[in-house]
Design a protein around this motif. Structure first.
Motif, PDB file in Angstrom:
ATOM      1  N   ARG A  38       0.838  -1.197   0.000  1.00 20.52           N
ATOM      2  CA  ARG A  38       0.000   0.000   0.000  1.00 20.52           C
ATOM      3  C   ARG A  38       0.870   1.242   0.000  1.00 20.52           C
ATOM      4  NH1 ARG A  38      -2.643  -0.292   6.124  1.00 20.52           N
ATOM      5  NH2 ARG A  38      -0.790   0.397   7.272  1.00 20.52           N
ATOM      6  N   GLN A  39       0.273   2.313  -0.505  1.00 24.45           N
ATOM      7  CA  GLN A  39       0.978   3.589  -0.542  1.00 24.45           C
ATOM      8  C   GLN A  39       0.009   4.703  -0.180  1.00 24.45           C
ATOM      9  OE1 GLN A  39       3.082   4.402  -4.196  1.00 24.45           O
ATOM     10  NE2 GLN A  39       4.406   5.893  -3.184  1.00 24.45           N
ATOM     11  N   ALA A  40       0.290   5.369   0.902  1.00 27.94           N
ATOM     12  CA  ALA A  40      -0.511   6.506   1.335  1.00 27.94           C
ATOM     13  C   ALA A  40       0.067   7.783   0.733  1.00 27.94           C
ATOM     14  CB  ALA A  40      -0.514   6.590   2.857  1.00 27.94           C
ATOM     15  N   GLU A  44       6.077   6.377   1.231  1.00 28.01           N
ATOM     16  CA  GLU A  44       6.606   5.336   0.360  1.00 28.01           C
ATOM     17  C   GLU A  44       5.681   4.115   0.366  1.00 28.01           C
ATOM     18  OE1 GLU A  44      11.392   6.301   0.752  1.00 28.01           O
ATOM     19  OE2 GLU A  44      10.582   4.413   1.493  1.00 28.01           O
ATOM     20  N   ARG A  45       5.766   3.358  -0.699  1.00 24.64           N
ATOM     21  CA  ARG A  45       5.000   2.120  -0.761  1.00 24.64           C
ATOM     22  C   ARG A  45       5.560   1.142   0.267  1.00 24.64           C
ATOM     23  NH1 ARG A  45       3.481  -0.103  -6.645  1.00 24.64           N
ATOM     24  NH2 ARG A  45       3.071   2.146  -6.741  1.00 24.64           N
ATOM     25  N   GLU A  46       4.670   0.467   0.970  1.00 22.63           N
ATOM     26  CA  GLU A  46       5.093  -0.451   2.017  1.00 22.63           C
ATOM     27  C   GLU A  46       4.394  -1.792   1.887  1.00 22.63           C
ATOM     28  OE1 GLU A  46       4.016   1.289   5.778  1.00 22.63           O
ATOM     29  OE2 GLU A  46       1.867   1.128   5.404  1.00 22.63           O
ATOM     30  N   VAL A  47       5.037  -2.803   2.411  1.00 19.99           N
ATOM     31  CA  VAL A  47       4.469  -4.139   2.343  1.00 19.99           C
ATOM     32  C   VAL A  47       3.349  -4.269   3.366  1.00 19.99           C
ATOM     33  CG1 VAL A  47       6.136  -5.093   3.973  1.00 19.99           C
ATOM     34  CG2 VAL A  47       5.017  -6.594   2.308  1.00 19.99           C
ATOM     35  N   VAL A  48       2.313  -4.984   2.983  1.00 15.16           N
ATOM     36  CA  VAL A  48       1.186  -5.271   3.870  1.00 15.16           C
ATOM     37  C   VAL A  48       1.183  -6.750   4.235  1.00 15.16           C
ATOM     38  CG1 VAL A  48      -1.330  -5.341   4.063  1.00 15.16           C
ATOM     39  CG2 VAL A  48      -0.212  -3.395   2.954  1.00 15.16           C
ATOM     40  N   ALA A  92      -5.102   4.280   1.831  1.00 15.35           N
ATOM     41  CA  ALA A  92      -3.986   4.182   0.891  1.00 15.35           C
ATOM     42  C   ALA A  92      -4.487   3.568  -0.404  1.00 15.35           C
ATOM     43  CB  ALA A  92      -2.863   3.322   1.475  1.00 15.35           C
ATOM     44  N   VAL A  93      -3.625   3.593  -1.395  1.00 14.59           N
ATOM     45  CA  VAL A  93      -3.849   2.789  -2.592  1.00 14.59           C
ATOM     46  C   VAL A  93      -3.194   1.436  -2.332  1.00 14.59           C
ATOM     47  CG1 VAL A  93      -3.443   2.527  -5.057  1.00 14.59           C
ATOM     48  CG2 VAL A  93      -3.893   4.800  -4.088  1.00 14.59           C
ATOM     49  N   TYR A  94      -3.959   0.374  -2.536  1.00 15.21           N
ATOM     50  CA  TYR A  94      -3.481  -0.977  -2.280  1.00 15.21           C
ATOM     51  C   TYR A  94      -3.139  -1.658  -3.601  1.00 15.21           C
ATOM     52  CZ  TYR A  94      -4.606  -0.683   2.641  1.00 15.21           C
ATOM     53  OH  TYR A  94      -4.624  -0.333   3.968  1.00 15.21           O
ATOM     54  N   TYR A  95      -1.948  -2.236  -3.639  1.00 19.12           N
ATOM     55  CA  TYR A  95      -1.435  -2.873  -4.845  1.00 19.12           C
ATOM     56  C   TYR A  95      -1.204  -4.367  -4.618  1.00 19.12           C
ATOM     57  CZ  TYR A  95      -0.255   1.910  -6.231  1.00 19.12           C
ATOM     58  OH  TYR A  95      -0.298   3.251  -6.547  1.00 19.12           O
ATOM     59  N   CYS A  96      -1.489  -5.115  -5.647  1.00 20.74           N
ATOM     60  CA  CYS A  96      -1.185  -6.540  -5.674  1.00 20.74           C
ATOM     61  C   CYS A  96       0.073  -6.720  -6.528  1.00 20.74           C
ATOM     62  CB  CYS A  96      -2.371  -7.284  -6.299  1.00 20.74           C
ATOM     63  SG  CYS A  96      -2.106  -9.019  -6.628  1.00 20.74           S
ATOM     64  N   ALA A  97       0.917  -7.662  -6.144  1.00 17.82           N
ATOM     65  CA  ALA A  97       2.143  -7.898  -6.895  1.00 17.82           C
ATOM     66  C   ALA A  97       2.482  -9.383  -6.896  1.00 17.82           C
ATOM     67  CB  ALA A  97       3.300  -7.106  -6.282  1.00 17.82           C
ATOM     68  N   ALA A  98       3.179  -9.792  -7.958  1.00 20.75           N
ATOM     69  CA  ALA A  98       3.576 -11.188  -8.107  1.00 20.75           C
ATOM     70  C   ALA A  98       5.089 -11.292  -8.213  1.00 20.75           C
ATOM     71  CB  ALA A  98       2.925 -11.785  -9.357  1.00 20.75           C
ATOM     72  N   ALA A 106       9.544  -9.674   1.677  1.00 21.81           N
ATOM     73  CA  ALA A 106       8.905  -8.387   1.934  1.00 21.81           C
ATOM     74  C   ALA A 106       9.383  -7.279   1.017  1.00 21.81           C
ATOM     75  CB  ALA A 106       9.132  -7.978   3.385  1.00 21.81           C
ATOM     76  N   SER A 107      10.510  -7.464   0.375  1.00 23.06           N
ATOM     77  CA  SER A 107      11.093  -6.385  -0.425  1.00 23.06           C
ATOM     78  C   SER A 107      10.311  -6.136  -1.703  1.00 23.06           C
ATOM     79  CB  SER A 107      12.537  -6.742  -0.788  1.00 23.06           C
ATOM     80  OG  SER A 107      13.066  -5.785  -1.688  1.00 23.06           O
ATOM     81  N   LEU A 108       9.960  -4.879  -1.934  1.00 18.88           N
ATOM     82  CA  LEU A 108       9.232  -4.506  -3.151  1.00 18.88           C
ATOM     83  C   LEU A 108      10.025  -4.863  -4.402  1.00 18.88           C
ATOM     84  CD1 LEU A 108       7.978  -2.618  -0.879  1.00 18.88           C
ATOM     85  CD2 LEU A 108       7.483  -1.038  -2.748  1.00 18.88           C
TER      86      LEU A 108
END
Length: 124
Positions: A38-40, A44-48, A92-98, A106-108
């Motif tokens: 998520r990113q508020a 910075e974008r952070e792991v959820v 925040a904006v919540y993002y999904c990632a693969a 945890a690292s983006l």
């Protein structure tokens, strides 16, 4: 290539719940670890949360205090994030990632494909 599309965001009052979904296409995500980030605004974008390829291992940001649950349905190429007891600071904006590999990290930087995000707004 993997395309990811998030859904389920919206406006909710503090204490409420939302369930986000991430639909994958292009290839099966069965062998990939998945994550929610998520990113508020102004941050910075952070792991959820993250989940291993099989779903047997999950990992969460400490600040969530057990309020969120990540899950996946490999048969449907879907990943979910159940969010309970929402707080205004969860906005925040919540993002999904693969990730190309099956283990949770945890690292983006480890995640190769990202969705466009879905807005979650929690009012006080």
């Amino acid at each position: 290539q993997v395309q990811l599309v998030e859904s389920g965001g919206g406006l909710v009052q503090a204490g409420g719940s939302l369930r986000l979904a991430c639909a994958a296409s292009g290839r099966t995500i069965t062998n990939y670890a998945m994550g929610w980030f998520r990113q508020a605004p102004g941050k910075e974008r952070e792991v959820v949360a993250g989940i291993s390829w099989s779903g047997s291992i999950t990992d969460y940001a400490d600040l969530l205090e057990g309020r969120f649950t990540i899950s996946r349905d490999n048969g449907k190429n879907l990943v979910y994030l159940q969010m309970n007891s929402l707080k205004p600071e969860d906005t925040a904006v919540y993002y999904c990632a693969a990730r190309r590999f099956g283990a949770v990290v945890a690292s983006l930087k480890e995640y190769a494909w990202w969705g466009q995000g879905t807005q979650v707004t929690v009012s006080s």
